[in-house]
Scaffold this active site. Structure first.
Site, short mmCIF file in Angstrom:
data_model
loop_
_atom_site.label_atom_id
_atom_site.label_comp_id
_atom_site.label_asym_id
_atom_site.label_seq_id
_atom_site.Cartn_x
_atom_site.Cartn_y
_atom_site.Cartn_z
CG HIS A 1 -2.14 -0.90 0.97
ND1 HIS A 1 -3.40 -0.64 1.47
CD2 HIS A 1 -2.26 -2.06 0.29
CE1 HIS A 1 -4.23 -1.62 1.11
NE2 HIS A 1 -3.57 -2.49 0.40
CG ASP B 1 0.66 -23.09 1.03
OD1 ASP B 1 -0.03 -22.06 0.77
OD2 ASP B 1 0.24 -23.99 1.75
CG ASP C 1 6.33 8.39 -0.53
OD1 ASP C 1 5.61 7.60 0.13
OD2 ASP C 1 5.85 9.33 -1.19
N GLY D 1 4.67 6.72 -4.20
CA GLY D 1 5.37 5.44 -4.25
C GLY D 1 5.95 5.05 -2.90
CG HIS E 1 -4.51 -11.93 -1.38
ND1 HIS E 1 -5.28 -11.48 -2.43
CD2 HIS E 1 -4.03 -10.80 -0.77
CE1 HIS E 1 -5.27 -10.15 -2.45
NE2 HIS E 1 -4.51 -9.73 -1.47
C1 HEM Z 1 -5.92 -7.27 -7.09
C2 HEM Z 1 -5.24 -6.60 -6.22
C3 HEM Z 1 -5.52 -6.69 -4.75
C4 HEM Z 1 -6.68 -6.56 -4.07
C5 HEM Z 1 -8.06 -6.28 -4.65
C6 HEM Z 1 -6.39 -6.78 -2.67
C7 HEM Z 1 -7.31 -6.73 -1.66
C8 HEM Z 1 -7.08 -7.15 -0.36
C9 HEM Z 1 -8.06 -7.22 0.66
C10 HEM Z 1 -9.51 -6.75 0.50
C11 HEM Z 1 -7.50 -7.74 1.76
C12 HEM Z 1 -8.17 -8.06 3.09
C13 HEM Z 1 -8.13 -6.93 4.06
C14 HEM Z 1 -8.98 -7.30 5.25
O1 HEM Z 1 -10.21 -7.41 5.08
O2 HEM Z 1 -8.45 -7.50 6.35
C15 HEM Z 1 -6.13 -8.02 1.44
C16 HEM Z 1 -5.24 -8.59 2.29
C17 HEM Z 1 -3.92 -8.74 2.00
N1 HEM Z 1 -3.28 -8.30 0.86
FE1 HEM Z 1 -4.16 -7.71 -0.85
N2 HEM Z 1 -5.07 -7.01 -2.52
C18 HEM Z 1 -4.48 -6.96 -3.77
C19 HEM Z 1 -3.16 -7.07 -4.05
C20 HEM Z 1 -2.20 -7.31 -3.11
C21 HEM Z 1 -0.79 -7.24 -3.34
C22 HEM Z 1 -0.17 -6.82 -4.68
C23 HEM Z 1 -0.16 -7.55 -2.17
C24 HEM Z 1 1.28 -7.64 -1.83
C25 HEM Z 1 2.26 -7.67 -2.66
C26 HEM Z 1 -1.20 -7.85 -1.20
C27 HEM Z 1 -0.98 -8.29 0.07
C28 HEM Z 1 -1.97 -8.60 0.98
C29 HEM Z 1 -1.73 -9.29 2.25
C30 HEM Z 1 -0.40 -9.83 2.73
C31 HEM Z 1 -2.96 -9.37 2.88
C32 HEM Z 1 -3.25 -10.01 4.22
C33 HEM Z 1 -3.33 -9.01 5.32
C34 HEM Z 1 -3.69 -9.66 6.66
O3 HEM Z 1 -3.79 -10.88 6.78
O4 HEM Z 1 -3.91 -8.86 7.59
N3 HEM Z 1 -2.41 -7.67 -1.80
N4 HEM Z 1 -5.90 -7.63 0.14
#
Ligand code: HEM
EC number: 1.11.1.-
Length: 424
Positions: A137, A291, A154, A152, A266
């Site tokens: 983010h 995994d 930053d 970016g 994810h």
């Molecule tokens: C299509 C693009 C993406 C969408 C729509 C998206 C959306 C989300 C959403 C909605 C959550 C859950 C937040 C919550 O309800 O607690 C999440 C969690 C997460 N996202 Fe993404 N994300 C995207 C791309 C990415 C990218 C590019 C990364 C890292 C390189 C990333 C890493 C993570 C991680 C590690 C979690 C888990 C956070 C936790 O367990 O607290 N996501 N994402």
């Protein structure tokens, strides 16, 4: 078994034109060479990202430092994005030797972070997952179309007073607070003035990734500059269609395969805000483990228990014509190695968005904890029982909390049983 008995009784997008300088023939050559590598399963292929970033766009090879040249190769599909480089003989923190090595203080910071990120079960904790998402983010507030506004990687996500309060960043406020604490500890108090928030956030993401069992050990750099200016809001939403997501990431120089690799993070996740009634439900059967099960379960080719909560965006990407095949490759045989390498390469790119002094960065990969290449969860059978139920009971909630903390759920079950015995 135990769990099932207990459970049953308790029951934006910016459409823009590219204005980057043409990276030139050297890059084309690197691409052709790496496509030859690809026949041997390495390097980049059609759909992988390959654009240069920041100061690397205009600098000639003769002007590049060793690190600058390696990053240039990484961005164009060459070199190796993972490394087992170890820090031998770490100097004492307060010693003169430590001050002479830019990476020395980072070894202490990385060790601090790893303590919070590794859970007693060997899985990574909620802090690790949040750190990876925080890294994304912070870096994501940059696109080719808005580059003139800055943004970016930053540090602004934490340094700017408003960014973390936006709904898009829900769930990241507490890791943001941790980053502030680390910043206060390492930047202000110890006299290590060149510890920036931007670097803390990106180092945090890489420490977190390698602490998660099976995660890649990503080449890591320090030397980014901080800004507290609010970045443009360029984050994806889980209900965005695949075309929109692909375009959003293309504008960040991340091509469709890169996007597939990055959303694979994810695999460790437990969602809290997409569906609050299902808070704590994971995105695959092995939360806290890096995994490739996430890929198979999201596309529906691997058996998926009912508690696994799939984001619509991930399902859409698993089916789109530009991303489906790569998704399938990560899910299939040899997928883990392929994914780890691609994730590492794409994350390096992501962590350098908006960085305009890439050529002066220092590589500090040696400060990262070692990679964990095999992992067997001590409690997977009980975890499976929890996954196969959709109970929202107090026990189910406490199991979800335990997983979030990286704990073995066996302890939670025993505590619950003992509590019941006491009440008899
Ligand atoms: C299509 C693009 C993406 C969408 C729509 C998206 C959306 C989300 C959403 C909605 C959550 C859950 C937040 C919550 O309800 O607690 C999440 C969690 C997460 N996202 Fe993404 N994300 C995207 C791309 C990415 C990218 C590019 C990364 C890292 C390189 C990333 C890493 C993570 C991680 C590690 C979690 C888990 C956070 C936790 O367990 O607290 N996501 N994402």
């Amino acid at each position: 078994m135990l769990v099932s008995q207990l459970l049953s009784t308790s029951v934006l997008l910016c459409t823009v034109s590219t204005v980057l300088a043409y990276p030139g023939m050297e890059m084309k050559l690197a691409k052709i060479l790496s496509r030859q590598d690809d026949a041997a399963g390495e390097g980049i292929d059609e759909g992988d990202s390959d654009e240069l970033l920041g100061d690397l766009i205009t600098l000639q090879d003769g002007q590049l430092t060793r690190v600058g040249l390696d990053i240039k190769q990484l961005l164009t599909g060459g070199s190796t994005p993972e490394s087992d480089d170890q820090y031998i003989n770490v100097p004492a923190l307060k010693s003169a030797q430590c001050k002479q090595d830019t990476c020395c203080v980072w070894k202490y910071i990385a060790d601090d972070m790893a303590k919070l990120f590794r859970g007693p079960s060997g899985r990574c904790t909620k802090w690790a997952r949040k750190a990876v998402r925080l890294g994304f983010h912070d870096a994501a507030g940059w696109s080719k179309g808005t580059a003139s506004q800055g943004g970016g990687a930053d540090g602004s996500l934490v340094l700017n007073p408003r960014e973390l309060t936006l709904a898009e960043n829900n769930g990241l406020q507490d890791i943001g607070q941790k980053m502030k604490e680390w910043y206060a500890k390492w930047h202000d108090k110890q006299g290590f003035q060149d510890i920036t928030m931007a670097d803390l956030i990106q180092m945090g993401a890489n420490v977190a990734t390698v602490v998660c069992p099976l995660g890649p050990r990503i080449k890591s750099y320090v030397g980014r500059k901080d800004s507290s200016v609010e970045n443009p809001l360029l984050l994806p939403h889980p209900s965005d269609p695949a075309d929109m997501l692909i375009e959003l990431f293309e504008n960040k120089t991340i091509r469709p395969h890169g996007l597939v690799a990055l959303v694979g993070s994810h695999t460790t996740s437990q969602q809290f805000f997409v569906d609050t009634k299902r808070a704590g439900d994971p995105q695959d059967s092995t939360p806290g483990v890096w995994d490739v099960l996430f890929y198979g379960q999201t596309q529906g080719t691997a058996p998926t228990p009912k508690r696994v909560f799939k984001f619509d965006s991930d399902v859409a990407l698993s089916k789109h014509e530009k991303t489906q095949q790569e998704w399938q490759e990560f899910a299939g045989p040899g997928g883990q190695k392929h994914w780890n390498e691609d994730y590492a390469r794409e994350y390096i790119r992501l962590s350098l968005l908006g960085v305009n002094n890439i050529n002066t960065l220092t590589e500090c990969t040696k400060v990262l904890p070692p990679a964990i290449r095999t992992y067997k969860a001590p409690d997977q059978n009980n975890l499976n029982t929890w996954l196969n139920s959709n109970s929202q009971s107090a026990l189910a909630k406490s199991l979800s909390d335990a997983i979030n903390e990286g704990e073995s759920i066996l302890n939670t079950i025993i505590t619950s049983l003992l509590g019941r015995l006491k009440s008899l």
